[in-house]
Design a protein around this motif. Structure first.
Motif, mmCIF file in Angstrom:
data_model
loop_
_atom_site.group_PDB
_atom_site.id
_atom_site.type_symbol
_atom_site.label_atom_id
_atom_site.label_comp_id
_atom_site.label_asym_id
_atom_site.label_seq_id
_atom_site.Cartn_x
_atom_site.Cartn_y
_atom_site.Cartn_z
ATOM 1 N N GLU A 9 0.739 -1.254 -0.226
ATOM 2 C CA GLU A 9 -0.367 -0.026 0.409
ATOM 3 C C GLU A 9 1.090 1.209 0.082
ATOM 4 O O GLU A 9 0.400 2.773 -1.061
ATOM 5 C CB GLU A 9 -0.940 0.068 1.368
ATOM 6 C CG GLU A 9 -1.725 1.526 1.144
ATOM 7 C CD GLU A 9 -2.676 1.107 0.087
ATOM 8 O OE1 GLU A 9 -4.123 1.735 0.193
ATOM 9 O OE2 GLU A 9 -2.836 0.042 -0.761
ATOM 10 N N ARG A 12 2.357 1.671 -3.332
ATOM 11 C CA ARG A 12 1.486 1.882 -4.398
ATOM 12 C C ARG A 12 0.991 3.444 -4.404
ATOM 13 O O ARG A 12 0.342 3.736 -5.041
ATOM 14 C CB ARG A 12 -0.118 0.683 -4.100
ATOM 15 C CG ARG A 12 -1.440 1.473 -5.593
ATOM 16 C CD ARG A 12 -2.341 0.653 -4.491
ATOM 17 N NE ARG A 12 -3.111 1.343 -3.520
ATOM 18 C CZ ARG A 12 -3.437 2.104 -3.455
ATOM 19 N NH1 ARG A 12 -3.845 3.008 -5.058
ATOM 20 N NH2 ARG A 12 -3.721 2.549 -2.750
ATOM 21 N N LYS A 13 0.860 3.989 -3.114
ATOM 22 C CA LYS A 13 0.539 5.698 -3.162
ATOM 23 C C LYS A 13 1.592 6.289 -3.942
ATOM 24 O O LYS A 13 1.589 7.445 -3.972
ATOM 25 C CB LYS A 13 -0.252 5.550 -1.579
ATOM 26 C CG LYS A 13 -0.915 5.465 -1.006
ATOM 27 C CD LYS A 13 -1.757 5.376 0.336
ATOM 28 C CE LYS A 13 -2.635 4.942 0.668
ATOM 29 N NZ LYS A 13 -2.861 5.236 2.009
ATOM 30 N N ARG A 14 3.034 5.716 -4.449
ATOM 31 C CA ARG A 14 4.087 6.959 -4.755
ATOM 32 C C ARG A 14 4.600 6.597 -5.454
ATOM 33 O O ARG A 14 4.872 5.608 -6.603
ATOM 34 C CB ARG A 14 5.390 6.603 -3.021
ATOM 35 C CG ARG A 14 4.876 7.310 -2.012
ATOM 36 C CD ARG A 14 5.246 6.941 -0.821
ATOM 37 N NE ARG A 14 4.750 7.266 0.391
ATOM 38 C CZ ARG A 14 3.696 7.002 1.312
ATOM 39 N NH1 ARG A 14 2.666 5.656 0.634
ATOM 40 N NH2 ARG A 14 3.360 7.712 2.481
ATOM 41 N N GLU A 81 -0.937 4.136 5.681
ATOM 42 C CA GLU A 81 -0.508 2.659 5.719
ATOM 43 C C GLU A 81 1.351 2.467 6.764
ATOM 44 O O GLU A 81 1.326 3.104 6.929
ATOM 45 C CB GLU A 81 -0.043 2.576 4.369
ATOM 46 C CG GLU A 81 1.295 3.489 3.534
ATOM 47 C CD GLU A 81 0.152 4.976 3.820
ATOM 48 O OE1 GLU A 81 1.280 5.509 3.209
ATOM 49 O OE2 GLU A 81 -0.811 5.134 4.212
ATOM 50 N N TYR A 99 1.442 12.246 -3.173
ATOM 51 C CA TYR A 99 0.867 11.223 -1.799
ATOM 52 C C TYR A 99 1.702 12.199 -0.743
ATOM 53 O O TYR A 99 2.434 12.307 -0.167
ATOM 54 C CB TYR A 99 0.760 10.708 -2.056
ATOM 55 C CG TYR A 99 -0.001 9.859 -0.214
ATOM 56 C CD1 TYR A 99 -1.221 9.652 -0.327
ATOM 57 C CD2 TYR A 99 0.856 9.182 0.404
ATOM 58 C CE1 TYR A 99 -2.575 9.732 0.613
ATOM 59 C CE2 TYR A 99 0.173 8.701 1.673
ATOM 60 C CZ TYR A 99 -1.495 8.686 2.239
ATOM 61 O OH TYR A 99 -2.077 8.362 2.927
#
Length: 206
Positions: A9, A12-14, A81, A99
């Motif tokens: 996670e 995935r966000k970065r 996360e 993010y």
């Protein structure tokens, strides 16, 4: 070591071609001295990020008002996360559009030890205590000291978002002191404020 997908996670966000944050390739630093870090994050909403090393990652909670040394102050803590261990060294500016964009400083850092026990007083693994929804621990930082507890107050089932409380225990380190006003706070690592970190990053880009 962290589970293979523990940081999925986070990654995935970065976009690691754009953000200066670590991608996370390491593991536990020292099995005998688990670390903690509290970072102030000037994102869309200013907050403190409270992170504890657990099973090779940094378990993380966003604490809007920051930790308090007052046992009567119950601080809302929202889980985020898992972060890589290298994040304990992160101080800088997350790029606009990424993010969590904004400046980050290391407000406090140190080690902790688990005080987690079951109802009979037997020690339980710290990760298991968190899964159950209540974990006590002792902090040895440059600013935070003594016993604290994290307690889940809502969520954890059927996709409901979790909320936790971070509370200081009554001990010799208890006081009426709260976390400082974030914009005036200084880094435990470099002595810089959020404003200085942002200015230094801008200077590096110019």
């Amino acid at each position: 070591m962290p589970a293979p997908d523990a940081l999925a996670e986070y990654r995935r966000k970065r976009d690691f071609h754009r953000t200066s944050e670590p991608s996370g390739s390491g593991g536990p630093r020292d099995a005998d001295a688990r670390s903690f870090v509290v970072q102030i994050h000037d994102a869309s909403t200013m907050h403190f990020d409270f992170r504890l090393e657990v099973d090779g990652v940094l378990k993380s909670w966003a604490v809007p008002k920051g930790p308090s040394a007052d046992p009567g102050a119950k601080r809302l803590a929202m889980p985020t996360e898992d972060h890589p261990m290298e994040y304990a060294d992160y101080e800088g500016v997350i790029a606009p559009g990424e993010y969590g964009a904004g400046a980050v400083i290391i407000w406090d850092e140190g080690t902790y030890r688990s005080l987690a026990t079951d109802r009979r007083g037997n020690e339980v693994p710290f990760g298991e205590a968190l899964e159950r929804g209540h974990a006590s621990f002792w902090l040895d930082g440059s600013k935070l000291h003594g016993g604290y507890a994290l307690t889940r107050t809502r969520g954890g089932k059927d996709g409901e978002r979790e909320t936790w409380l971070l509370v200081k225990k009554q001990d010799r380190h208890a006081s009426s002191h709260n976390a400082p006003e974030p914009r005036r706070a200084r880094s435990a690592r470099t002595g810089r404020t959020l404003k200085r970190v942002a200015a230094d990053a801008a200077a590096d880009r110019s």
